[in-house]
Motif scaffolding. Structure first.
Motif, PDB file in Angstrom:
ATOM      1  N   SER A 222      -2.329  11.770   4.228  1.00 40.69           N
ATOM      2  CA  SER A 222      -2.095  10.788   3.174  1.00 40.69           C
ATOM      3  C   SER A 222      -3.180   9.719   3.152  1.00 40.69           C
ATOM      4  O   SER A 222      -3.775   9.386   4.162  1.00 40.69           O
ATOM      5  N   VAL A 223      -3.424   9.175   1.976  1.00 41.75           N
ATOM      6  CA  VAL A 223      -4.386   8.099   1.770  1.00 41.75           C
ATOM      7  C   VAL A 223      -3.703   7.028   0.933  1.00 41.75           C
ATOM      8  O   VAL A 223      -3.032   7.345  -0.046  1.00 41.75           O
ATOM      9  N   PRO A 224      -3.828   5.757   1.306  1.00 39.42           N
ATOM     10  CA  PRO A 224      -3.196   4.698   0.510  1.00 39.42           C
ATOM     11  C   PRO A 224      -3.660   4.748  -0.942  1.00 39.42           C
ATOM     12  O   PRO A 224      -4.824   5.047  -1.232  1.00 39.42           O
TER      13      PRO A 224
ATOM     14  N   PRO B  64       7.987   1.250   3.141  1.00 34.73           N
ATOM     15  CA  PRO B  64       7.991   1.263   1.672  1.00 34.73           C
ATOM     16  C   PRO B  64       6.675   0.712   1.118  1.00 34.73           C
ATOM     17  O   PRO B  64       6.087  -0.219   1.679  1.00 34.73           O
ATOM     18  N   SER B  65       6.206   1.283   0.017  1.00 35.32           N
ATOM     19  CA  SER B  65       4.939   0.860  -0.572  1.00 35.32           C
ATOM     20  C   SER B  65       4.990  -0.573  -1.087  1.00 35.32           C
ATOM     21  O   SER B  65       3.957  -1.227  -1.221  1.00 35.32           O
ATOM     22  N   LYS B  66       6.202  -1.086  -1.349  1.00 31.47           N
ATOM     23  CA  LYS B  66       6.333  -2.449  -1.875  1.00 31.47           C
ATOM     24  C   LYS B  66       6.272  -3.517  -0.785  1.00 31.47           C
ATOM     25  O   LYS B  66       6.230  -4.713  -1.097  1.00 31.47           O
ATOM     26  N   TRP B  67       6.249  -3.112   0.476  1.00 30.46           N
ATOM     27  CA  TRP B  67       6.204  -4.105   1.542  1.00 30.46           C
ATOM     28  C   TRP B  67       4.922  -4.929   1.462  1.00 30.46           C
ATOM     29  O   TRP B  67       3.836  -4.399   1.190  1.00 30.46           O
ATOM     30  N   VAL B  68       5.051  -6.217   1.737  1.00 31.13           N
ATOM     31  CA  VAL B  68       3.944  -7.163   1.683  1.00 31.13           C
ATOM     32  C   VAL B  68       3.408  -7.407   3.091  1.00 31.13           C
ATOM     33  O   VAL B  68       4.190  -7.624   4.027  1.00 31.13           O
ATOM     34  N   GLU B  69       2.076  -7.389   3.239  1.00 27.38           N
ATOM     35  CA  GLU B  69       1.473  -7.650   4.545  1.00 27.38           C
ATOM     36  C   GLU B  69       1.811  -9.066   5.015  1.00 27.38           C
ATOM     37  O   GLU B  69       1.990  -9.984   4.204  1.00 27.38           O
TER      38      GLU B  69
ATOM     39  N   ASP C  17       2.355   1.025   8.396  1.00 27.98           N
ATOM     40  CA  ASP C  17       2.219   2.202   7.548  1.00 27.98           C
ATOM     41  C   ASP C  17       3.299   3.238   7.848  1.00 27.98           C
ATOM     42  O   ASP C  17       3.989   3.707   6.951  1.00 27.98           O
ATOM     43  N   LYS C  18       3.427   3.586   9.113  1.00 29.03           N
ATOM     44  CA  LYS C  18       4.428   4.582   9.502  1.00 29.03           C
ATOM     45  C   LYS C  18       4.599   4.555  11.013  1.00 29.03           C
ATOM     46  O   LYS C  18       3.762   4.023  11.738  1.00 29.03           O
ATOM     47  N   VAL C  19       5.692   5.143  11.469  1.00 29.24           N
ATOM     48  CA  VAL C  19       5.959   5.225  12.901  1.00 29.24           C
ATOM     49  C   VAL C  19       6.533   6.601  13.230  1.00 29.24           C
ATOM     50  O   VAL C  19       7.217   7.221  12.405  1.00 29.24           O
ATOM     51  N   TYR C  20       6.240   7.065  14.434  1.00 26.99           N
ATOM     52  CA  TYR C  20       6.855   8.267  14.988  1.00 26.99           C
ATOM     53  C   TYR C  20       7.481   7.891  16.322  1.00 26.99           C
ATOM     54  O   TYR C  20       6.965   7.018  17.025  1.00 26.99           O
ATOM     55  N   TRP C  21       8.570   8.564  16.686  1.00 24.97           N
ATOM     56  CA  TRP C  21       9.124   8.361  18.030  1.00 24.97           C
ATOM     57  C   TRP C  21       9.796   9.642  18.494  1.00 24.97           C
ATOM     58  O   TRP C  21      10.221  10.475  17.709  1.00 24.97           O
ATOM     59  N   ARG C  22       9.859   9.797  19.804  1.00 30.41           N
ATOM     60  CA  ARG C  22      10.400  11.023  20.398  1.00 30.41           C
ATOM     61  C   ARG C  22      11.013  10.692  21.749  1.00 30.41           C
ATOM     62  O   ARG C  22      10.424   9.978  22.559  1.00 30.41           O
ATOM     63  N   TRP C  23      12.216  11.200  21.999  1.00 28.30           N
ATOM     64  CA  TRP C  23      12.881  11.061  23.294  1.00 28.30           C
ATOM     65  C   TRP C  23      12.656  12.336  24.104  1.00 28.30           C
ATOM     66  O   TRP C  23      12.763  13.445  23.587  1.00 28.30           O
ATOM     67  N   ASP C  24      12.351  12.176  25.390  1.00 27.14           N
ATOM     68  CA  ASP C  24      12.117  13.317  26.279  1.00 27.14           C
ATOM     69  C   ASP C  24      12.830  13.108  27.605  1.00 27.14           C
ATOM     70  O   ASP C  24      13.143  11.980  27.987  1.00 27.14           O
TER      71      ASP C  24
ATOM     72  N   MET D 132       0.858  -1.185   0.000  1.00 25.88           N
ATOM     73  CA  MET D 132       0.000   0.000   0.000  1.00 25.88           C
ATOM     74  C   MET D 132       0.886   1.225   0.000  1.00 25.88           C
ATOM     75  O   MET D 132       1.718   1.409   0.873  1.00 25.88           O
ATOM     76  N   ALA D 133       0.715   2.093  -0.984  1.00 26.91           N
ATOM     77  CA  ALA D 133       1.605   3.235  -1.130  1.00 26.91           C
ATOM     78  C   ALA D 133       1.007   4.452  -0.457  1.00 26.91           C
ATOM     79  O   ALA D 133      -0.134   4.820  -0.722  1.00 26.91           O
ATOM     80  N   PHE D 134       1.782   5.085   0.389  1.00 25.96           N
ATOM     81  CA  PHE D 134       1.373   6.312   1.050  1.00 25.96           C
ATOM     82  C   PHE D 134       2.184   7.465   0.479  1.00 25.96           C
ATOM     83  O   PHE D 134       3.365   7.312   0.161  1.00 25.96           O
ATOM     84  N   SER D 135       1.549   8.636   0.371  1.00 23.26           N
ATOM     85  CA  SER D 135       2.314   9.815  -0.025  1.00 23.26           C
ATOM     86  C   SER D 135       3.217  10.220   1.113  1.00 23.26           C
ATOM     87  O   SER D 135       2.962   9.905   2.271  1.00 23.26           O
ATOM     88  N   SER D 136       4.302  10.929   0.796  1.00 23.71           N
ATOM     89  CA  SER D 136       5.284  11.295   1.806  1.00 23.71           C
ATOM     90  C   SER D 136       4.726  12.347   2.744  1.00 23.71           C
ATOM     91  O   SER D 136       3.962  13.217   2.362  1.00 23.71           O
ATOM     92  N   VAL D 137       5.142  12.257   3.992  1.00 24.94           N
ATOM     93  CA  VAL D 137       4.818  13.256   5.002  1.00 24.94           C
ATOM     94  C   VAL D 137       6.123  13.715   5.612  1.00 24.94           C
ATOM     95  O   VAL D 137       6.925  12.901   6.038  1.00 24.94           O
ATOM     96  N   ALA D 138       6.367  14.992   5.646  1.00 22.26           N
ATOM     97  CA  ALA D 138       7.644  15.504   6.143  1.00 22.26           C
ATOM     98  C   ALA D 138       7.744  15.308   7.636  1.00 22.26           C
ATOM     99  O   ALA D 138       6.792  15.529   8.377  1.00 22.26           O
TER     100      ALA D 138
END
Length: 254
Positions: free
Chosen positions: A22-24, A208-213, A146-153, A1-7
């Motif tokens: 973004s939408v797949p 990556p959009s080419k990843w297989v579930e 789909d995506k991940v975010y992480w933050r150190w505090d 599933m391809a997602f558009s880029s998010v900065a």
């Protein structure tokens, strides 16, 4: 599933998660959920967190001098919740799939406390936000990152004796029996450039959009994020490591 880029958020003081519009590819949004509403919480979700101490030791030994002395750190999961956050419809088939959001907050501390002097908000914290979707095929469920975010505090027990040191790496993984009936071993290094480490900055990785579930609950299935980070404790002249995995796992090898 391809997602558009998010900065991703630029290094500095931005601690928010960038807005995702973004939408797949081939899908349209048919429903969005408020993930702050308790009614969207998914009970019994299989997303789990654990220390990666043995794997981290191998990484550190290949990068840092062997004469560096490490001290053990304690971990405490402060938050671990999964919510449904969006439903998407396949434009061609009409099939609707759910997408989920998991937020985990983990605190780590190299110090030992006794009794009531221990704080639930320890020296260093990491917040991981993981987004993934689920697809059904032939009566089986498959999951895809789909995506991940992480933050150190810095935690409330922060001391200037604790400083970032040496390693700050991140890797997305998605392995197991694939929806295409082939074994998948997919990973992506999403470490910050140069291993730069800024507190309060949100980092992001896109699958990556080419990843297989991969099969949910399948043999050796693993989907999520692995983090490795080290800190220099000037008070003890030792290094303590914060090494953590947030993932969905299936049946693991003995």
């Amino acid at each position: 599933m391809a997602f558009s880029s998010v900065a991703a958020a630029a290094p500095g003081t931005d601690s928010s998660i960038p807005l995702d519009s973004s939408v797949p590819e081939g899908y349209r949004v048919v429903k969005e959920y408020d993930t702050t509403d308790v009614s969207t919480k998914v009970d019994g979700a299989l997303v789990e967190g654990k220390s990666l101490k043995s794997e981290a030791e191998n990484i550190r030994s290949s990068i840092l001098s062997n004469n560096i002395e490490y001290e053990d750190a304690t971990y405490e999961i402060l938050e671990n919740e999964t919510h449904i956050y969006r439903e998407l419809q396949n434009i061609e088939t009409g099939d609707v799939i759910p997408q989920y959001q998991t937020v985990m907050v983990v605190a780590s501390d190299p110090y030992s406390y006794s009794g009531s002097t221990q704080s639930s908000d320890k020296t260093v914290k990491v917040t991981i936000t993981l987004y993934y979707h689920s697809v059904s095929q032939n009566s089986y469920n498959y999951i895809g990152l789909d995506k991940v975010y992480w933050r150190w505090d810095k935690g409330s027990n922060w001391t200037s004796d604790i400083l970032p040191n040496g390693i700050n790496s991140a890797k997305m993984v998605q392995i197991g029996p694939g929806i295409n009936s082939k074994a998948q071993n997919q990973s992506k290094d999403v470490s910050p450039i140069g291993g730069d480490h800024y507190f309060g900055t949100t980092y992001m990785g896109l699958a990556p959009s080419k990843w297989v579930e991969v099969l949910d609950g399948g043999l050796a299935t693993e989907m999520g994020l692995n983090l490795h980070s080290t800190y220099w404790n000037q008070a003890t002249s030792k290094v303590f490591a914060f090494d953590w995995s947030l993932s969905i796992k299936g049946v693991q090898w003995p």
